[in-house]
Write a protein that holds these residues in place. Structure first.
Motif, PDB file in Angstrom:
ATOM      1  N   UNK A  47      -9.642   1.360  -2.722  1.00 13.56           N
ATOM      2  CA  UNK A  47      -8.126   2.033  -2.214  1.00 13.56           C
ATOM      3  C   UNK A  47      -8.729   1.740  -0.560  1.00 13.56           C
ATOM      4  N   UNK A  48      -9.728   1.921   0.142  1.00 12.05           N
ATOM      5  CA  UNK A  48      -9.874   1.773   1.330  1.00 12.05           C
ATOM      6  C   UNK A  48     -10.003   0.789   1.903  1.00 12.05           C
ATOM      7  N   UNK A  49     -10.121  -0.596   1.252  1.00 13.94           N
ATOM      8  CA  UNK A  49     -10.525  -1.734   1.088  1.00 13.94           C
ATOM      9  C   UNK A  49      -8.661  -2.376   1.865  1.00 13.94           C
ATOM     10  N   UNK A  50      -8.417  -1.526   0.968  1.00 13.38           N
ATOM     11  CA  UNK A  50      -6.421  -2.979   0.875  1.00 13.38           C
ATOM     12  C   UNK A  50      -6.444  -2.144   1.260  1.00 13.38           C
ATOM     13  N   UNK A  51      -6.164  -1.039   1.985  1.00 15.48           N
ATOM     14  CA  UNK A  51      -5.203   0.152   3.142  1.00 15.48           C
ATOM     15  C   UNK A  51      -5.829  -0.656   4.146  1.00 15.48           C
ATOM     16  N   UNK A  52      -7.286  -0.892   4.545  1.00 13.76           N
ATOM     17  CA  UNK A  52      -7.372  -1.546   5.928  1.00 13.76           C
ATOM     18  C   UNK A  52      -7.014  -2.226   6.379  1.00 13.76           C
ATOM     19  N   UNK A  53      -6.300  -3.746   5.157  1.00  6.86           N
ATOM     20  CA  UNK A  53      -6.395  -4.920   5.053  1.00  6.86           C
ATOM     21  C   UNK A  53      -4.896  -4.846   5.323  1.00  6.86           C
ATOM     22  N   UNK A  54      -3.942  -4.284   5.008  1.00  7.10           N
ATOM     23  CA  UNK A  54      -2.737  -4.297   5.824  1.00  7.10           C
ATOM     24  C   UNK A  54      -2.999  -4.501   7.015  1.00  7.10           C
ATOM     25  N   UNK A  55      -3.396  -3.429   7.793  1.00  9.55           N
ATOM     26  CA  UNK A  55      -2.623  -3.542   9.558  1.00  9.55           C
ATOM     27  C   UNK A  55      -3.379  -5.233   9.548  1.00  9.55           C
ATOM     28  N   UNK A  97     -16.603  -4.620   6.219  1.00 10.80           N
ATOM     29  CA  UNK A  97     -17.732  -4.628   7.426  1.00 10.80           C
ATOM     30  C   UNK A  97     -17.442  -3.214   8.244  1.00 10.80           C
ATOM     31  N   UNK A  98     -16.147  -2.720   7.600  1.00  9.24           N
ATOM     32  CA  UNK A  98     -15.903  -1.276   7.991  1.00  9.24           C
ATOM     33  C   UNK A  98     -16.092  -0.041   6.642  1.00  9.24           C
ATOM     34  N   UNK A  99     -15.821  -0.448   5.426  1.00 13.33           N
ATOM     35  CA  UNK A  99     -15.970   0.103   4.316  1.00 13.33           C
ATOM     36  C   UNK A  99     -17.413   0.152   3.767  1.00 13.33           C
TER      37      UNK A  99
END
Length: 551
Positions: A47-55, A97-99
């Motif tokens: 969920x965090x990966x896909x949320x980070x992808x959006x912006x 790399x962030x998650x």
């Protein structure tokens, strides 16, 4: 073949994945309240990966829009298909790399027993030591993204004063991206917003949280289809045909309309509805029972410390995946009739993997039963929890080594056009090389002979032990018999194409009815036996199951 639409579809797929995971977490939080840390960690990370992808995806789309307006002559050179896919890969790499470091730090710092405990599944509970790092990353990401969007928007705004229609449309598109990003930013202030709501509306806190979930997680994903799906003329032209189910006159290739030499017509609307209702009802009913078994298993420590129940629940989860895939392929075959080869291949690979897992898991269950009865004093040493998980890994490895070579051979031998075409989604239309049939038959024979030898050996040894009038031995014998019967039903999968060909030759006018009936009896009904073997016959499991089945 258009980079703009590729980036858009990547964002749509990313939103679909993010919504699926967030809704799953939302439902699980109500059904179970607390879930296993390992499962929660996987879901939260995705969920965090896909949320980070959006912006990041929004920035890439804004940059493509900027290049199309200001560098139209170089757009085709700068924005190629290959670079677009590379850019999508970089988006996932930057998000990872962030998650991913959060997961690695948690694995290194938390004790092992923590990952077998249960928590309320939110990110702060899984990574409690990394909240500050998350806030810093969010600020860095969003400042960079906003700077890029602001720069692109101002430049396009200036260009739009020249009354260029493309520039004006690009300006509006970037403005929509900015608004979508603003809504996505609410995710990062969600903890502050929730604390504020608890102070402002203490009596309606649960309702306020639900509204936050809808506004923060779901509503921003509604903008993606609007930006390109409804505003873009080219996309809208094709979208109307599919959304409103208009008849489009297309000539399907003969290979799409034939399976194993038999022409596939279309059912009438009433027949199609009846078949799909029966299939979906059976899949949901069996998955509900299986889901209750999994819920019972996870709620009581007595089960997940017992190798027998671990193997059983693996079989149940494997059956749930297979049933879900079968139901999905069946319904999609009626809605779309044909589908893209890559998507169909992905579904078939997963279905074949889970299908092969079943006889191997049954064989391992029979061996565990044999050890428990014939070597009771050594059972605790031989059948440990660690060894059980290792065996489950080996089951998936053996299935993978059988199925994945087919994928690599197909990718190496099929043309680029075929991989981008649409087919009726069955294995014979995707894996067309004659090698696949020979290899499939050979691997099926080897697997089933080995499994049957294991079952016969364990059954006869337990049968001799049962003569001593041991209750456990007699029950073990009956369990192995049920495994054998379940395996017989599973074996029908490997002769299903022969059964269909034989019945079709006898009743050529009923080819669709034959196909449906064979599919139900071979793919669905054998999965009903797994809950019976342990879920209803086992006293320990039955005692706990009664509490949850009707709740």
């Amino acid at each position: 073949m258009n980079p703009r639409y590729i980036l858009f579809i990547h964002m749509v797929l990313n939103d679909m994945l993010q919504l699926t995971v967030s809704v799953l977490l939302f439902i699980l939080s109500y059904v179970f309240f607390s879930i296993n840390v390992s499962i929660c960690c996987s879901l939260v990370t995705l969920a965090a990966l896909t949320t980070q992808n959006t912006p990041l995806n929004l920035v890439c789309m804004a940059m493509e829009c900027f290049i199309a307006v200001f560098l139209p002559l170089r757009h085709a050179q700068l924005c190629t298909i290959r670079r677009t896919y590379t850019l999508i890969g970089l988006i996932w790499l930057v998000s990872s790399a962030a998650i991913i470091p959060d997961v690695l730090i948690a694995l290194a710092t938390e004790p092992l027993k923590y990952f077998f405990s249960r928590v309320f599944c939110v990110r702060d509970n899984i990574f409690p030591k990394l909240i500050e790092k998350v806030h810093i990353y969010n600020i860095v990401f969003l400042v960079l993204v906003w700077l890029i969007l602001f720069y692109v928007y101002v430049k396009i705004l200036v260009a739009a004063k020249g009354a260029n229609a493309d520039a004006k449309k690009a300006r509006d598109t970037v403005l929509l991206h900015a608004f979508q990003l603003l809504l996505c930013m609410l995710t990062y202030i969600a903890p502050v917003l929730k604390r504020s709501l608890s102070l402002w509306f203490p009596r309606h806190y649960a309702n306020a949280l639900f509204v936050c979930y809808i506004v923060i997680q779901m509503f921003p994903r509604f903008l993606s289809p609007i930006v390109y799906g409804l505003r873009d003329k080219t996309f809208r032209q094709y979208l109307k045909r599919n959304m409103l189910c208009k008849k489009v006159k297309t000539k399907l290739r003969s290979e799409r309309n034939t399976t194993g030499g038999t022409s596939l017509g279309r059912d009438t609307l009433s027949t199609a509805v009846i078949k799909n209702v029966i299939t979906v009802a059976l899949c949901i009913s069996i998955n509900y029972i299986n889901g209750t078994l999994v819920h019972t298993f996870t709620r009581h420590q007595i089960f997940y410390m017992n190798p027998r129940y671990i193997l059983f629940i693996h079989l149940v989860i494997n059956d749930m995946i297979l049933l879900t895939l079968f139901g999905l392929i069946h319904v999609l075959s009626y809605i779309l009739f044909d589908m893209g080869v890559p998507f169909c291949t992905l579904l078939l690979i997963m279905a074949l993997l889970t299908d092969l897992n079943t006889p191997l898991t049954l064989a391992v269950l029979a061996v565990e039963c044999y050890i428990a009865i014939c070597f009771p004093l050594h059972h605790a040493q031989i059948c440990t929890v660690k060894k059980t998980y290792l065996v489950i890994g080996l089951i998936w490895l053996m299935s993978g080594l059988t199925v994945l070579p087919d994928l690599f051979v197909m990718l190496g031998t099929e043309s680029h056009d075929f991989l981008h075409s649409r087919v009726f989604c069955v294995s014979t239309t995707v894996f067309r090389n004659p090698y696949f049939k020979e290899k499939r038959d050979a691997s099926n024979i080897i697997f089933l002979v080995l499994v049957w030898l294991v079952l016969f050996y364990t059954y006869f040894n337990i049968l001799f032990a049962a003569k001593a009038a041991s209750v456990d031995a007699k029950k073990g014998r009956n369990t192995v018999i049920l495994h054998g019967f379940q395996l017989v039903l599973c074996m029908l999968t490997y002769v299903s194409h022969l059964v269909m060909i034989g019945l079709t030759n006898l009743l050529p006018a009923a080819v669709l009815a034959i196909r449906f009936t064979v599919s139900v009896f071979i793919s669905i009904l054998p999965r009903l036996i797994s809950p019976i073997v342990y879920g209803l016959r086992d006293k320990t499991f039955r005692k706990y199951l009664k509490r949850h089945l009707l709740c």
